[in-house]
Design an enzyme around this catalytic site. Structure first.
Site, mmCIF file in Angstrom:
data_model
loop_
_atom_site.group_PDB
_atom_site.id
_atom_site.type_symbol
_atom_site.label_atom_id
_atom_site.label_comp_id
_atom_site.label_asym_id
_atom_site.label_seq_id
_atom_site.Cartn_x
_atom_site.Cartn_y
_atom_site.Cartn_z
ATOM 1 N N GLY A 1 0.937 -1.003 -0.076
ATOM 2 C CA GLY A 1 -0.050 0.031 0.112
ATOM 3 C C GLY A 1 0.642 1.344 -0.101
ATOM 4 O O GLY A 1 0.337 2.458 0.083
ATOM 5 N N HIS B 1 8.688 7.919 -0.273
ATOM 6 C CA HIS B 1 9.533 8.566 0.559
ATOM 7 C C HIS B 1 9.359 8.088 1.987
ATOM 8 O O HIS B 1 8.087 8.050 2.448
ATOM 9 C CB HIS B 1 9.347 10.012 0.461
ATOM 10 C CG HIS B 1 10.119 10.961 1.490
ATOM 11 N ND1 HIS B 1 11.065 11.961 0.887
ATOM 12 C CD2 HIS B 1 10.368 10.803 2.550
ATOM 13 C CE1 HIS B 1 11.579 12.483 1.746
ATOM 14 N NE2 HIS B 1 11.505 11.861 3.014
ATOM 15 N N HIS C 1 8.032 7.027 5.373
ATOM 16 C CA HIS C 1 7.247 7.869 6.125
ATOM 17 C C HIS C 1 6.490 6.995 7.079
ATOM 18 O O HIS C 1 6.217 5.797 6.897
ATOM 19 C CB HIS C 1 6.307 8.828 5.405
ATOM 20 C CG HIS C 1 5.323 7.816 4.365
ATOM 21 N ND1 HIS C 1 5.880 7.323 3.379
ATOM 22 C CD2 HIS C 1 4.028 7.416 4.563
ATOM 23 C CE1 HIS C 1 4.889 6.887 2.470
ATOM 24 N NE2 HIS C 1 3.924 6.575 3.414
HETATM 25 P P1 AMP Z 1 1.236 5.363 1.631
HETATM 26 O O1 AMP Z 1 -0.012 5.073 1.106
HETATM 27 O O2 AMP Z 1 1.692 4.709 3.137
HETATM 28 O O3 AMP Z 1 2.492 5.736 0.847
HETATM 29 O O4 AMP Z 1 1.239 6.871 2.642
HETATM 30 C C1 AMP Z 1 1.059 8.217 1.717
HETATM 31 C C2 AMP Z 1 0.092 8.910 2.681
HETATM 32 O O5 AMP Z 1 0.514 10.401 2.176
HETATM 33 C C3 AMP Z 1 -1.404 8.825 2.332
HETATM 34 O O6 AMP Z 1 -1.917 8.527 3.540
HETATM 35 C C4 AMP Z 1 -1.950 10.035 1.647
HETATM 36 O O7 AMP Z 1 -2.991 10.339 2.263
HETATM 37 C C5 AMP Z 1 -0.689 10.936 2.170
HETATM 38 N N1 AMP Z 1 -0.422 12.266 1.354
HETATM 39 C C6 AMP Z 1 -0.802 12.328 0.144
HETATM 40 N N2 AMP Z 1 -0.325 13.437 -0.140
HETATM 41 C C7 AMP Z 1 -0.348 14.317 0.839
HETATM 42 C C8 AMP Z 1 -0.287 15.679 1.052
HETATM 43 N N3 AMP Z 1 -0.141 16.862 -0.044
HETATM 44 N N4 AMP Z 1 -0.192 16.129 2.297
HETATM 45 C C9 AMP Z 1 -0.369 15.285 3.327
HETATM 46 N N5 AMP Z 1 -0.446 13.857 3.085
HETATM 47 C C10 AMP Z 1 -0.610 13.496 2.067
#
Ligand code: AMP
Length: 111
Positions: free
Chosen positions: A90, A95, A97
């Site tokens: 998922g 990057h 996180h």
């Molecule tokens: P993942 O799917 O584990 O890679 O998590 C990526 C996360 O980044 C998701 O929960 C998104 O909702 C979040 N996300 C995407 N774009 C942004 C943004 N511009 N600001 C804050 N969160 C974001």
């Protein structure tokens, strides 16, 4: 580098900042999956957990000291820390996180 979180770190894309130091940045997820949902990212671009090495692991340890500090400040007693590594798990932003989630919908669990 075309990386969404690097652009957030550079201030090119706005974010709701919670915390910042020389190693990491914490901000609210744009699509919260719980009452509180924020992300903590290293400032250094590390693609994913599979790219953590002995050379760059210090920032991960640091992030795991920052998370409980922020949760305490936010008044969160219980929370879940999630890292998705790889598209099959998922991961959508390449990057590293850590998701931090807290709220009433954490009863269902995979592990
Ligand atoms: P993942 O799917 O584990 O890679 O998590 C990526 C996360 O980044 C998701 O929960 C998104 O909702 C979040 N996300 C995407 N774009 C942004 C943004 N511009 N600001 C804050 N969160 C974001």
């Amino acid at each position: 580098m075309d990386c969404l979180f690097c652009k957030i770190l550079a201030g090119e894309i706005p974010s709701k900042k919670i915390y910042e130091d020389n190693l990491c940045y914490a901000f609210y997820d744009i699509a919260p999956q719980s009452d509180t949902h924020f992300l903590v990212v290293p400032k250094q671009h590390i693609c994913c957990a599979a790219e953590i090495t002995a050379e760059n692991a210090d920032v991960v340890a640091h992030i795991f000291t920052v998370i409980p500090k922020l949760c305490k400040e936010l008044g969160l007693d219980s929370y879940r820390i999630i890292n998705n590594c790889g598209a099959g798990a998922g991961q959508t932003v390449l990057h590293l996180h850590f998701h931090v989630l807290s709220g009433s919908n954490l009863g269902e669990r995979l592990v």
